[in-house]
Design a protein around this motif. Structure first.
Motif, PDB file in Angstrom:
ATOM      1  N   MET A   1       5.154   0.360  -1.536  1.00  0.00           N
ATOM      2  CA  MET A   1       5.475   0.101  -2.938  1.00  0.00           C
ATOM      3  C   MET A   1       6.715   0.872  -3.331  1.00  0.00           C
ATOM      4  SD  MET A   1       1.983   0.380  -5.051  1.00  0.00           S
ATOM      5  CE  MET A   1       2.842   0.243  -6.624  1.00  0.00           C
ATOM      6  N   ALA A   2       7.427   0.378  -4.338  1.00  0.00           N
ATOM      7  CA  ALA A   2       8.585   1.119  -4.842  1.00  0.00           C
ATOM      8  C   ALA A   2       8.661   1.041  -6.357  1.00  0.00           C
ATOM      9  CB  ALA A   2       9.869   0.590  -4.227  1.00  0.00           C
ATOM     10  N   ILE A  29       7.823  -2.781  -7.456  1.00  0.00           N
ATOM     11  CA  ILE A  29       7.718  -3.863  -6.472  1.00  0.00           C
ATOM     12  C   ILE A  29       6.784  -3.491  -5.328  1.00  0.00           C
ATOM     13  CG2 ILE A  29       9.984  -4.931  -6.873  1.00  0.00           C
ATOM     14  CD1 ILE A  29      10.943  -3.316  -4.351  1.00  0.00           C
ATOM     15  N   LEU A  30       6.288  -4.546  -4.694  1.00  0.00           N
ATOM     16  CA  LEU A  30       5.577  -4.396  -3.437  1.00  0.00           C
ATOM     17  C   LEU A  30       6.508  -4.979  -2.370  1.00  0.00           C
ATOM     18  CD1 LEU A  30       3.165  -3.943  -1.570  1.00  0.00           C
ATOM     19  CD2 LEU A  30       2.211  -6.101  -2.371  1.00  0.00           C
ATOM     20  N   ALA A  31       6.959  -4.111  -1.453  1.00  0.00           N
ATOM     21  CA  ALA A  31       7.856  -4.556  -0.375  1.00  0.00           C
ATOM     22  C   ALA A  31       6.998  -4.947   0.821  1.00  0.00           C
ATOM     23  CB  ALA A  31       8.804  -3.423  -0.009  1.00  0.00           C
ATOM     24  N   GLN A  32       6.957  -6.244   1.125  1.00  0.00           N
ATOM     25  CA  GLN A  32       6.107  -6.722   2.228  1.00  0.00           C
ATOM     26  C   GLN A  32       6.865  -6.801   3.541  1.00  0.00           C
ATOM     27  OE1 GLN A  32       4.796 -10.329   0.002  1.00  0.00           O
ATOM     28  NE2 GLN A  32       2.732  -9.608   0.477  1.00  0.00           N
ATOM     29  N   GLY A  33       8.168  -6.916   3.428  1.00  0.00           N
ATOM     30  CA  GLY A  33       9.018  -6.978   4.613  1.00  0.00           C
ATOM     31  C   GLY A  33      10.446  -6.976   4.127  1.00  0.00           C
ATOM     32  N   LEU A  34      11.394  -6.907   5.039  1.00  0.00           N
ATOM     33  CA  LEU A  34      12.801  -6.897   4.633  1.00  0.00           C
ATOM     34  C   LEU A  34      13.133  -8.195   3.896  1.00  0.00           C
ATOM     35  CD1 LEU A  34      15.500  -5.378   4.766  1.00  0.00           C
ATOM     36  CD2 LEU A  34      15.982  -6.638   6.856  1.00  0.00           C
ATOM     37  N   GLY A  35      13.582  -8.077   2.665  1.00  0.00           N
ATOM     38  CA  GLY A  35      13.911  -9.263   1.873  1.00  0.00           C
ATOM     39  C   GLY A  35      12.699  -9.993   1.327  1.00  0.00           C
TER      40      GLY A  35
END
Length: 349
Positions: free
Chosen positions: A86-87, A98-104
């Protein structure tokens, strides 16, 4: 004025960066440049310079999302930081969860509806007559240490909205009214204020900071619950952006994160405020995945239209997170980074 200021120094700044790194353009593998979101006039100055460099030296070019760069720079500092994570991005211009699930690939859990927290800090500092040379955040944080954070009962923003969006316009108004009611004159700098007047200002600074950060804490707590439902394996919350260098903010968020058995990851202050390293690093991440554009022509045609994305969401909105309290203009918004990358991946299969 901002565009003019950018144009005047861009060549010198790029040259200095190369000199300090002890490299020349011929040593580069690619050029990364912010293409949005932001002021299009300023974005254009950077993109023009990047394309000129890439064109002259036959280098691939990578267009970077400014908010993605804030989130990903943590992976440069903390090599153990794997997706998903998370960021929370907190700056003068923007608040984003945001929830970063993968690059992009990002899911937007919450965003700012009106003013960002950094803007509220800056205005409060200005109205309290603080020294603005460094920006309002550090000045407020310092003065707040002398004040009683419980002395003024500002109300916490958006209490009735059970989502993860941020709003600081109302708190700014409350602060302005409190300052007026205490007859504080911002024309008199704090260094010249009487001890009584100084205490009043410190109380307002401390009370403002307590409530401004409480709003962050509440939003983060809810976002962590949402994120764990989607990706139960997350272990980290990254906090970046200019406001992330505030020690009080870090300490309070650290408590929220620990309570949820997660770890807080904060890049050093020099990488939290806007910087070139985060853009270069994001360029490297995408470049490694084969996401870049071919070198532009050495001489651009006169009528070339630059790809600038002043209004460019990072991810798709989380269904539960859709806000009714939206005052965001929907016009001329570029499709989100996540949706563009997903479309290109589908084309490849």
């Amino acid at each position: 004025m901002a565009e003019e200021a950018h144009s005047q120094v861009i060549d010198q700044v790029v040259q200095e960066a190369l000199n300090q790194a002890n490299v020349s353009e011929t040593d580069l593998s690619a050029v990364a440049v912010t293409i949005g979101p932001g002021l299009s006039l300023c974005l254009r100055v950077g993109v023009q310079k990047a394309r000129k460099t890439a064109g002259s030296f036959n280098l691939p070019i990578i267009g970077v999302h400014h908010m993605e760069a804030h989130a990903l720079v943590a992976r440069l500092v903390e090599r153990e930081l794997q997706f998903p994570f998370m960021a929370l991005l907190i700056s003068g211009g923007h608040n984003l969860l945001i929830l970063a699930q993968g690059l992009g690939q990002y899911i937007q859990l919450g965003t700012s509806i009106d003013d960002a927290i950094g803007e509220a800090y800056d205005k409060t500092a200005k109205w309290l007559g603080l020294d603005m040379r460094r920006s309002g955040g550090p000045a407020i944080e310092e003065l707040a240490q002398e004040g009683d954070a419980e002395s003024i009962k500002f109300s916490i923003p958006m209490k009735q909205h059970k989502d993860c969006n941020f709003s600081y316009a109302g708190l700014k108004t409350q602060v302005r009214l409190a300052i007026e009611s205490k007859n504080i004159n911002a024309e008199i700098p704090i260094s010249c204020a009487s001890s009584q007047d100084r205490r009043s200002r410190a109380d307002i600074a401390a009370s403002f900071q307590r409530v401004a950060v409480l709003h962050l804490e509440e939003r983060c707590q809810r976002a962590i619950q949402w994120a764990l439902k989607i990706e139960p394996s997350i272990k980290h919350l990254v906090v970046s952006g200019g406001v992330a260098s505030n020690q009080y903010v870090r300490a309070r968020l650290d408590q929220v994160v620990k309570k949820n058995s997660l770890q807080l990851v904060c890049p050093p202050p020099s990488l939290c405020t806007d910087n070139g390293v985060m853009v270069a690093w994001t360029g490297i991440e995408h470049f490694r995945m084969g996401r870049f554009d071919p070198p532009p022509p050495a001489v651009e045609s006169e009528d070339f239209v630059y790809d600038l994305r002043p209004r460019w969401p990072l991810g798709e909105e989380y269904a539960e997170g859709r806000s009714e309290a939206r005052s965001l203009r929907k016009a001329r918004i570029h499709p989100s980074l996540t949706s563009i990358i997903q479309a290109s991946l589908q084309q490849q299969h």
